[in-house]
Design a protein around this motif. Structure first.
Motif, PDB file in Angstrom:
ATOM      1  N   ALA A   1      60.348  40.348  26.131  1.00  0.00           N
ATOM      2  CA  ALA A   1      59.370  41.780  25.679  1.00  0.00           C
ATOM      3  C   ALA A   1      57.933  42.368  25.116  1.00  0.00           C
ATOM      4  CB  ALA A   1      60.583  42.666  25.065  1.00  0.00           C
ATOM      5  N   GLN A   2      57.768  41.000  23.621  1.00  0.00           N
ATOM      6  CA  GLN A   2      56.502  40.503  23.147  1.00  0.00           C
ATOM      7  C   GLN A   2      55.369  39.929  24.971  1.00  0.00           C
ATOM      8  OE1 GLN A   2      56.408  37.867  20.454  1.00  0.00           O
ATOM      9  NE2 GLN A   2      56.482  39.299  19.014  1.00  0.00           N
ATOM     10  N   LEU A   3      55.694  38.892  24.938  1.00  0.00           N
ATOM     11  CA  LEU A   3      54.641  39.015  26.544  1.00  0.00           C
ATOM     12  C   LEU A   3      54.308  39.428  27.324  1.00  0.00           C
ATOM     13  CD1 LEU A   3      56.319  35.392  26.720  1.00  0.00           C
ATOM     14  CD2 LEU A   3      53.795  35.799  26.066  1.00  0.00           C
ATOM     15  N   ALA A   4      55.545  40.304  27.998  1.00  0.00           N
ATOM     16  CA  ALA A   4      55.671  41.076  28.533  1.00  0.00           C
ATOM     17  C   ALA A   4      55.098  43.052  28.681  1.00  0.00           C
ATOM     18  CB  ALA A   4      56.985  41.905  28.872  1.00  0.00           C
ATOM     19  N   SER A   5      54.698  43.067  27.228  1.00  0.00           N
ATOM     20  CA  SER A   5      54.301  44.465  26.808  1.00  0.00           C
ATOM     21  C   SER A   5      52.569  43.308  26.642  1.00  0.00           C
ATOM     22  CB  SER A   5      54.538  44.653  25.142  1.00  0.00           C
ATOM     23  OG  SER A   5      54.159  43.516  23.801  1.00  0.00           O
ATOM     24  N   LYS A   6      52.335  42.669  26.737  1.00  0.00           N
ATOM     25  CA  LYS A   6      50.440  42.197  26.912  1.00  0.00           C
ATOM     26  C   LYS A   6      50.482  41.750  28.459  1.00  0.00           C
ATOM     27  CE  LYS A   6      51.138  40.027  22.577  1.00  0.00           C
ATOM     28  NZ  LYS A   6      51.323  38.555  21.712  1.00  0.00           N
ATOM     29  N   GLU A   7      50.452  41.795  29.441  1.00  0.00           N
ATOM     30  CA  GLU A   7      51.248  41.323  30.550  1.00  0.00           C
ATOM     31  C   GLU A   7      50.152  43.089  31.240  1.00  0.00           C
ATOM     32  OE1 GLU A   7      51.949  38.236  32.168  1.00  0.00           O
ATOM     33  OE2 GLU A   7      52.340  36.779  30.258  1.00  0.00           O
ATOM     34  N   LYS A   8      49.932  42.908  32.649  1.00  0.00           N
ATOM     35  CA  LYS A   8      49.811  44.578  33.424  1.00  0.00           C
ATOM     36  C   LYS A   8      50.981  44.179  34.440  1.00  0.00           C
ATOM     37  CE  LYS A   8      46.844  47.381  36.094  1.00  0.00           C
ATOM     38  NZ  LYS A   8      45.391  47.215  37.195  1.00  0.00           N
ATOM     39  N   HIS A   9      51.381  43.628  35.167  1.00  0.00           N
ATOM     40  CA  HIS A   9      52.225  43.270  35.681  1.00  0.00           C
ATOM     41  C   HIS A   9      53.590  42.159  35.386  1.00  0.00           C
ATOM     42  CE1 HIS A   9      49.615  45.076  38.900  1.00  0.00           C
ATOM     43  NE2 HIS A   9      48.460  44.172  38.288  1.00  0.00           N
ATOM     44  N   ALA A  10      54.001  42.405  34.315  1.00  0.00           N
ATOM     45  CA  ALA A  10      54.829  41.420  34.158  1.00  0.00           C
ATOM     46  C   ALA A  10      56.304  42.069  33.742  1.00  0.00           C
ATOM     47  CB  ALA A  10      54.411  40.604  32.791  1.00  0.00           C
ATOM     48  N   ALA A  11      57.419  41.780  33.780  1.00  0.00           N
ATOM     49  CA  ALA A  11      58.487  42.985  32.692  1.00  0.00           C
ATOM     50  C   ALA A  11      59.107  42.006  32.924  1.00  0.00           C
ATOM     51  CB  ALA A  11      59.015  42.801  34.088  1.00  0.00           C
ATOM     52  N   ALA A  12      61.050  42.622  30.945  1.00  0.00           N
ATOM     53  CA  ALA A  12      61.283  41.847  30.504  1.00  0.00           C
ATOM     54  C   ALA A  12      62.160  42.064  30.515  1.00  0.00           C
ATOM     55  CB  ALA A  12      60.843  41.679  29.709  1.00  0.00           C
TER      56      ALA A  12
ATOM     57  N   GLU B   1      57.752  47.862  41.518  1.00  0.00           N
ATOM     58  CA  GLU B   1      56.540  47.326  42.836  1.00  0.00           C
ATOM     59  C   GLU B   1      56.108  46.344  42.244  1.00  0.00           C
ATOM     60  OE1 GLU B   1      59.592  50.470  43.774  1.00  0.00           O
ATOM     61  OE2 GLU B   1      57.951  50.260  42.457  1.00  0.00           O
ATOM     62  N   SER B   2      55.269  46.781  41.446  1.00  0.00           N
ATOM     63  CA  SER B   2      53.927  46.173  40.990  1.00  0.00           C
ATOM     64  C   SER B   2      54.222  44.511  39.928  1.00  0.00           C
ATOM     65  CB  SER B   2      53.741  46.892  40.720  1.00  0.00           C
ATOM     66  OG  SER B   2      53.192  48.471  41.480  1.00  0.00           O
ATOM     67  N   ILE B   3      55.811  43.893  40.268  1.00  0.00           N
ATOM     68  CA  ILE B   3      56.104  42.765  39.634  1.00  0.00           C
ATOM     69  C   ILE B   3      55.572  41.878  39.675  1.00  0.00           C
ATOM     70  CG2 ILE B   3      57.958  42.549  37.694  1.00  0.00           C
ATOM     71  CD1 ILE B   3      58.643  44.752  37.716  1.00  0.00           C
ATOM     72  N   ARG B   4      55.194  41.071  39.053  1.00  0.00           N
ATOM     73  CA  ARG B   4      54.441  39.557  39.494  1.00  0.00           C
ATOM     74  C   ARG B   4      55.329  38.544  38.667  1.00  0.00           C
ATOM     75  NH1 ARG B   4      48.306  40.523  40.644  1.00  0.00           N
ATOM     76  NH2 ARG B   4      48.186  42.444  42.030  1.00  0.00           N
ATOM     77  N   ARG B   5      56.048  39.219  37.822  1.00  0.00           N
ATOM     78  CA  ARG B   5      56.431  37.750  36.346  1.00  0.00           C
ATOM     79  C   ARG B   5      57.395  38.285  35.809  1.00  0.00           C
ATOM     80  NH1 ARG B   5      51.880  36.295  34.531  1.00  0.00           N
ATOM     81  NH2 ARG B   5      51.766  34.801  35.914  1.00  0.00           N
TER      82      ARG B   5
END
Length: 370
Positions: A225-236, A187-191
């Motif tokens: 996955a690398q990028l998503a691991s660095k952002e609070k509201h991101a997923a991969a 529910e919190s994913i923005r990107r």
């Protein structure tokens, strides 16, 4: 009958001793094979002998499967032999394999499946980088995605074949299952980050569960996955193994549109292998678009020689607008065969710039054959 644990363990110890002896005997024969290959090379010339022989590899796996009485499953026994052959390759020669990285990508999985754990790997940022690593000789082999059963052809790979001198040496098929990974809740994913092909393979899930969320294309699923691991509201959207590598949680599993989702990869190098009992060949050519039926005449050559085509693609040649390069894959014929020489000669009557991109053993899994 009661089983004596100590006695059974002694049997295991005895069998291990025999296995170690036999494995090293096999390794020594492999070294002798490498020495025999080097003897055939002119000492004044650079040693470009190949230690990865896909035709021989296919024979070994077929033999192992045929001789296997159980209880080990064929898949498990072949995995053991994959590592035995990987170690043998590394003994004969230092081998570097380029793949679209970083670690955890599907290209990395396909590379490990084909070459095992004993060779060296070089992660590349783009598909073009994989080609260039093979072209300049820093890597003997490269692994590139060619097509997916849902999303179709991988355009950057086709485009590189148009001007590159590398050859296709082998193919491999990888079942692909996608996972939604993140450090937050659904529910919190923005990107959402992923490779464009992976995004295309998960449209049904995305439309049903994350419609309207920003989708950001990346060079690979593991980079996502690398990028998503660095952002609070991101997923991969990526491989399951990326959860462990990049510290992400699995929110949803198997989100691809089709459960039999499969990607075919090519192993590229500076030369193809010798003929086997069942080969495929990829050709490319152009036609004079001003001549009505030129493409039809060219394709009819294959029919006239009873050669089945399993894939047809076209890409802009970039020489001038609306001028195209055509790719056709032929089944059951090797690039060095007399039949292919005749086909190329006849194609020359209707087509321009005919070129063999590669020729390789048919490695389609039985469940993908038709």
């Amino acid at each position: 009958m009661s089983l004596n644990l100590d006695s059974l363990r002694k049997q295991i110890d005895s069998l291990d001793h025999k296995l170690i002896t036999l494995l090293n005997e096999r390794a020594q024969v492999s070294l002798d094979i490498g020495a025999a290959k080097r003897q055939a090379v002119d000492p004044q010339e650079e040693d470009n002998t190949h230690v990865y022989i896909p035709g021989r590899e296919k024979q070994v796996f077929e033999k192992v499967t045929r001789l296997n009485p159980g209880p080990l499953a064929n898949e498990n026994l072949c995995a053991i032999y994959r590592e035995i052959m990987s170690a043998s390759i590394a003994l004969q020669k230092d081998v570097m394999v380029a793949y679209l990285g970083p670690v955890g990508s599907f290209s990395h999985d396909a590379s490990m499946k084909r070459f095992g754990d004993s060779v060296q790997y070089a992660s590349q940022g783009t598909i073009a980088d994989v080609f260039e690593a093979v072209e300049r000789g820093s890597c003997q082999y490269g692994v590139v995605p060619f097509e997916n059963s849902i999303a179709g052809s991988v355009v950057p790979t086709l485009d590189k074949f148009i001007k590159s001198k590398v050859k296709i040496r082998a193919e491999t098929y990888l079942p692909v299952h996608h996972y939604l990974l993140s450090k937050t809740t659904t529910e919190s994913i923005r990107r959402i980050y992923s490779h464009p092909v992976a995004l295309a393979q998960c449209q049904t899930f995305l439309n049903a569960n994350l419609k309207g969320i920003e989708l950001v294309p990346c060079a690979s699923t593991s980079e996502a996955a690398q990028l998503a691991s660095k952002e609070k509201h991101a997923a991969a959207i990526c491989n399951r193994v990326c959860a462990d590598i990049y510290g992400l949680d699995i929110l949803h599993a198997d989100i691809e549109d089709m459960q039999d989702n499969t990607t075919r990869f090519f192993i590229i190098s500076d030369a193809w292998d010798a003929p086997t009992a069942s080969d495929k060949t990829l050709l490319m050519f152009t036609v004079d678009h001003r001549l009505p039926g030129a493409l039809c005449d060219g394709l009819k050559v294959f029919k006239d020689h009873s050669i089945n085509l399993t894939k047809i693609d076209s890409r802009p040649s970039l020489l001038k607008p609306w001028h195209y390069v055509f790719f056709v894959e032929c089944a059951g014929v090797h690039g060095d065969s007399e039949a292919m020489s005749t086909v190329i000669e006849d194609l020359g009557k209707f087509c321009l710039d005919v070129k063999i991109v590669g020729t390789y053993p048919d490695q389609r899994p039985q469940d993908l054959r038709y």
